[in-house]
Design a protein around this motif. Structure first.
Motif, short mmCIF file in Angstrom:
data_model
loop_
_atom_site.label_atom_id
_atom_site.label_comp_id
_atom_site.label_asym_id
_atom_site.label_seq_id
_atom_site.Cartn_x
_atom_site.Cartn_y
_atom_site.Cartn_z
N ALA B 106 22.93 -14.99 48.00
CA ALA B 106 24.14 -15.79 48.22
C ALA B 106 25.44 -15.01 47.96
O ALA B 106 26.36 -15.08 48.79
CB ALA B 106 24.09 -17.05 47.36
N PRO B 107 25.56 -14.23 46.85
CA PRO B 107 26.82 -13.50 46.62
C PRO B 107 27.17 -12.56 47.77
O PRO B 107 28.34 -12.45 48.15
CB PRO B 107 26.57 -12.71 45.34
N VAL B 108 26.14 -11.88 48.35
CA VAL B 108 26.42 -10.96 49.45
C VAL B 108 26.97 -11.71 50.65
O VAL B 108 27.92 -11.27 51.31
CB VAL B 108 25.14 -10.18 49.83
N ARG B 109 26.41 -12.87 50.92
CA ARG B 109 26.79 -13.58 52.13
C ARG B 109 27.98 -14.51 51.96
O ARG B 109 28.72 -14.76 52.90
CB ARG B 109 25.59 -14.37 52.66
N LEU B 110 28.14 -15.05 50.75
CA LEU B 110 29.18 -16.06 50.57
C LEU B 110 30.39 -15.55 49.78
O LEU B 110 31.47 -16.08 49.90
CB LEU B 110 28.60 -17.29 49.86
N LEU B 111 30.18 -14.51 48.95
CA LEU B 111 31.30 -14.00 48.16
C LEU B 111 31.75 -12.64 48.66
O LEU B 111 32.54 -11.96 48.01
CB LEU B 111 30.91 -13.91 46.68
N ASN B 112 31.18 -12.22 49.81
CA ASN B 112 31.55 -10.94 50.43
C ASN B 112 31.39 -9.75 49.48
O ASN B 112 32.19 -8.83 49.48
CB ASN B 112 32.99 -10.98 50.94
N LYS B 113 30.33 -9.79 48.67
CA LYS B 113 30.07 -8.65 47.81
C LYS B 113 29.21 -7.65 48.56
O LYS B 113 28.45 -8.04 49.45
CB LYS B 113 29.33 -9.11 46.55
N THR B 114 29.32 -6.37 48.19
CA THR B 114 28.39 -5.40 48.77
C THR B 114 27.05 -5.59 48.07
O THR B 114 26.96 -6.18 47.00
CB THR B 114 28.86 -3.96 48.55
N LEU B 115 25.99 -5.07 48.71
CA LEU B 115 24.67 -5.22 48.13
C LEU B 115 24.60 -4.52 46.78
O LEU B 115 23.98 -5.00 45.85
CB LEU B 115 23.61 -4.67 49.10
N GLN B 116 25.31 -3.37 46.67
CA GLN B 116 25.30 -2.63 45.40
C GLN B 116 25.92 -3.45 44.28
O GLN B 116 25.35 -3.59 43.20
CB GLN B 116 26.08 -1.30 45.54
N GLU B 117 27.09 -4.02 44.57
CA GLU B 117 27.74 -4.85 43.56
C GLU B 117 26.85 -6.00 43.14
O GLU B 117 26.62 -6.23 41.95
CB GLU B 117 29.05 -5.45 44.12
N ALA B 118 26.34 -6.70 44.17
CA ALA B 118 25.54 -7.89 43.88
C ALA B 118 24.28 -7.52 43.12
O ALA B 118 23.85 -8.24 42.21
CB ALA B 118 25.19 -8.61 45.19
N SER B 119 23.67 -6.35 43.47
CA SER B 119 22.44 -5.94 42.79
C SER B 119 22.73 -5.58 41.35
O SER B 119 21.97 -5.95 40.45
CB SER B 119 21.81 -4.74 43.51
N ALA B 120 23.83 -4.86 41.11
CA ALA B 120 24.17 -4.48 39.74
C ALA B 120 24.40 -5.73 38.91
O ALA B 120 23.89 -5.88 37.79
CB ALA B 120 25.42 -3.60 39.76
#
Lengths: 486, 358
Positions: B106-120
């Protein structure tokens, strides 16, 4: 996810192939001595179903009929001892062919028949034009030269003189037989044989292009009456019964029946390599197989694509909250499931889409897509239903719209559940395309029929297409598994 | 932050019957509050929670979130739900994704985070719920408690202003309740706004700033944990918070399967979060049944536990007796020293020995 390939079917498949190879060339026939029609009593007679001889002997209680679909099957029946004698037109088997097949002419029939082309009832313009053409051929001796070229291998006569050039529309012909020396596909995929030769010359003479297809005689006659072709040939006898439904041109040949039995003296035992060569290499017959394969692949793939697209619609309708929409699509499903695919194909080709001017391939693709739409649609619908409601709620609660929840969360899970069933449906679609020969499409199965009708060897062509279908089915599963992995 | 006015919800069953689950709910929820919603089953606790984020659209009333009426036509529900996380009774993890993918999806798709940010960030959240080593497994290989902790991390991944917990421990094996509750406790300490539907009374008392007692489709009583649990104003509230859990065995003769008492007792103690009392209780039961009361049959054994006071007792009840069957010897004195108290009292139908455990 790892792709697993089940090896069990491969073993089973090799077993079947081995069995086919072992059983090949074991002729079980016991040749019977016969010299006239009077001696047929008590014997089994094979002939092409529905032809003149079938009608003639069906009423006789002392004769057992063995009805076959093609002359090739009839010869196979006689060689395997399923029938004692095969009756067909004498011209069907040239002396050369008889030697190859290990059969001989026991005797000729007593009756003689006028042979002519059939045109649509009431199509007087074409019939009269063809009559003028045949009369000219008879008058200048070209007809005799054509016949003896095909029957006795004399040199071919030159082009026909004169002509009545008209509009360059195609002369659409269908032959009910695919067999030398009447009408067959020879070297380079050209139509050959005496019927084809005369029709080609007529097309040239009347300034039209020539188009020939092969279909069983019954369907050919339907195609003629619905206007999907102009002329039907098949070394057709002029009978009163046939005259009721079609018009005949002037006769161009006088034919007698030939009664063929196994030639015990024949020593024609061909080796496997030679049979392979005869069935696949001679006259580039492998090209029939590759063309047929392409046709089968084309129909299967396009029907799957179109059917899946329509299936999405079926799925949406099945899942609609409106009762009448569900009912409508369920009615459609009951309709599709309740009718044999072959019947549906014939109805589409000869009735519903008859006047649409579509090619057989397009009609086949549409028909199979309609069937596939229902099966794939209902598979996807139940797969979507099987994804727990909680998955949707979880997606919504994170802030996805209903649409994105469906596409991103529910649908990928449904796909995983549906894909094995979907692959099964794809394979079963591939297999059911083997019926398209009924509407004159040269698919893989029809290619084997054509080769069989030329070589009278059942085993090799069937072996080749068996392998081809198996490999295709295996490829479909492999590709879908790769897709799932992604 | 959230205001609910005259909220009602009516269900129309397929058989034509109509059930009104929420009658008239009114309340205001402020930032930083931890509210536990308790009450008998079927009183609309879960329905209220699901109405709040419109998974179960209410029949009538108003819900105001950050001064916007979310029941208004055309209101963008998906935007509102991003600020209102939810943890479900049945976890509802995405089964086709790994644990970490569940959290980053959800953060990647809805909060426009990169996968790296969201994974960290996802790994941080997994550490917080104690499951960092499970990041790359699929949910099917997790236990119920682990799944629920992942679900909490998933809800946190959207940085919501409030999280709704819909009976987060009800579908769990009793041994796994503790790990989930301690994660929620930690969130409460961090000051996250939460609404929790729960049956865990002690948890509710310890963790909440406020309690809603729901009954008959309304918020029947609303107050601090002390007000609701220690000084309930209304009788239904009093009956509910003081209710007692029971486990009863009728022992008619010695063909009785005594082993079932041991397994039943163990399960009971785990369920009500008193596993430390199981062994002691069983040895006392054994001593009573086979020594001091060995010739008294039939008798009824009742094991009770009061949710809130935490008092656990063993009742041995014999019908038709007027005097205590318990001998007054040294062995019984030894038991007396192990427990809080032993009460011997006649009842209307016989005699009862009540042993209250420490």
């Amino acid at each position: 996810m790892k792709i697993r390939i089940n090896k069990a079917p491969l073993f089973l498949f090799s077993a079947v192939i081995t069995l086919m190879l072992l059983s090949c060339g074991q002729d079980k026939a016991s040749s019977s001595e016969m010299h006239s029609e009077a001696e047929l009593s008590g014997h089994t007679v094979s002939t092409t179903a529905g032809n003149y001889y079938d009608n003639k002997y069906s009423a006789r209680e002392d004769i057992t009929m063995f009805r076959v679909n093609t002359e090739a099957d009839g010869i196979q029946a006689v060689r395997q001892g399923l029938a004692d004698v095969h009756v067909t037109d004498e011209v069907t088997f040239t002396p050369e062919l008889r030697r190859q097949l290990g059969i001989r002419l026991a005797f000729k029939g007593e009756e003689a028949f006028d042979v002519a082309f059939a045109v649509r009832k009431g199509d007087d313009q074409l019939r009269e034009q063809m009559d003028r053409f045949i009369a000219q051929l008879k008058a200048d001796g070209t007809l005799d030269a054509i016949l003896s070229h095909w029957l006795e291998d004399t040199p071919a006569p030159g082009p026909v003189k004169g002509g009545e050039p008209g509009a360059p529309t195609p002369l659409r012909c269908i032959t009910g037989v695919s067999m030398a020396p009447i009408c067959y596909i020879g070297e380079g995929g050209e139509w050959m044989g005496m019927d084809a030769d005369i029709l080609k010359r007529f097309a040239a003479w009347s300034g039209r292009t020539f188009d020939m297809k092969f279909q069983d005689l019954g369907s050919a006659m339907i195609a003629l009456s619905t206007g999907q072709c102009d002329v039907v040939c098949a070394c057709l006898y002029i009978t009163d019964e046939r005259k009721k439904s079609v018009d005949f041109t002037q006769p161009y040949y006088l034919c007698r029946a030939g009664y063929f039995v196994v030639d015990k003296e024949s020593t024609s035992q061909t080796g496997f390599a030679e049979r392979l060569k005869m069935n696949l290499v001679t006259e580039s017959r492998w090209k029939l197989i590759t063309d047929g394969l392409w046709e089968t692949v084309k129909i299967t793939v396009l029907a799957i694509l179109l059917g899946t697209l329509l299936g999405a619609g079926v799925c949406a309708m099945l899942r609609s909250r409106r009762k009448w929409v569900n009912k409508t699509v369920e009615l459609y499903g009951a309709f599709i499931q309740g009718i044999p695919t072959l019947v549906l194909l014939l109805v589409m080709f000869y009735v519903i889409l008859a006047s649409a001017g579509l090619s057989g391939t397009v009609v086949a693709i549409i028909t199979f897509a309609l069937c596939f739409a229902w099966s794939s649609g209902s598979i996807f619908s139940s797969a979507i239903s099987s994804v727990p409601k909680g998955q949707t709620e979880a997606g919504l609660s994170l802030g996805f719209t209903p649409f994105r929840t469906f596409t991103g969360i529910v649908f990928p899970q449904a796909i995983q559940k549906a894909l094995p069933l979907y692959a099964g449906e794809c394979v079963s679609l591939l297999k059911s395309t083997s019926i398209v020969g009924y509407i004159a499409i040269m698919d893989l199965t029809r290619a084997s029929d054509l080769i069989r009708s030329r070589t009278f060897d059942a085993m090799i062509p069937l072996l080749v297409i068996t392998i081809a279908y198996f490999v295709l089915a295996w490829l479909i599963r492999l590709l879908l598994n790769l897709f799932l992995k992604k | 932050m959230i205001s609910i006015r005259h909220l009602s919800k009516t269900f129309h069953n397929p058989d034509g019957s109509v059930v009104t689950v929420l009658k008239d709910v009114n309340c205001d929820i402020e930032k930083g509050e931890v509210i536990s919603i308790i009450g008998p089953s079927g009183t609309g606790k879960s329905t209220l929670l699901r109405a709040l984020n419109m998974l179960e659209p209410p029949t009538s009333g108003e819900i105001w979130v950050d001064s916007e009426n979310i029941m208004a036509r055309g209101y963008k529900l998906d935007k509102m739900r991003r600020k209102m996380g939810m943890v479900f009774q049945s976890f509802n993890l995405f089964e086709h994704m790994t644990v970490l993918e569940n959290i980053t999806y959800a953060p990647v798709r809805l909060l426009n985070k990169t996968l790296q940010e969201a994974s960290a960030e996802g790994m941080e959240l997994l550490k917080k719920v104690g499951l960092a080593q499970k990041a790359d497994v699929y949910p099917e290989s997790l236990s119920g408690g682990q799944k629920q902790r992942v679900a909490i991390a998933r809800a946190l991944s959207m940085h919501p202003d409030v999280i709704l917990f819909d009976e987060p421990t009800s579908a769990l094996d009793p041994t796994m309740v503790g790990e989930v509750l301690s994660v929620i406790r930690q969130l409460a300490k961090d000051g996250l706004t939460m609404l929790i539907v729960t049956h865990e009374m002690r948890f509710a008392r310890d963790v909440s700033t406020r309690i809603f007692f729901m009954n008959e489709g309304i918020i029947y009583e609303d107050g601090t944990p002390e007000q609701i649990f220690e000084h309930p104003q209304r009788s239904a509230t009093k009956a509910f918070v003081n209710r007692i859990q029971k486990l009863v065995y009728e022992i008619n003769d010695d063909s009785f399967d005594y082993l079932q008492i041991q397994t039943g007792l163990n399960r009971f103690c785990i369920k009500y979060n008193i596993p430390e009392k199981a062994d002691g209780a069983y040895s006392i039961i054994k001593e009573m049944l086979f020594e001091h009361l060995s010739d008294i049959r039939p008798l009824t054994l009742r094991i009770t536990h009061a949710d809130l006071s935490g008092e656990t007792a063993l009742d041995f009840m014999v019908e038709g007796l007027t005097e205590s069957p318990l001998p007054h010897n040294d062995a019984v004195q030894a038991i007396r020293s192990q427990v809080k108290s032993i009460i011997e009292e006649p009842t209307t139908r016989g005699f009862r020995i009540k042993i209250i455990l420490k």
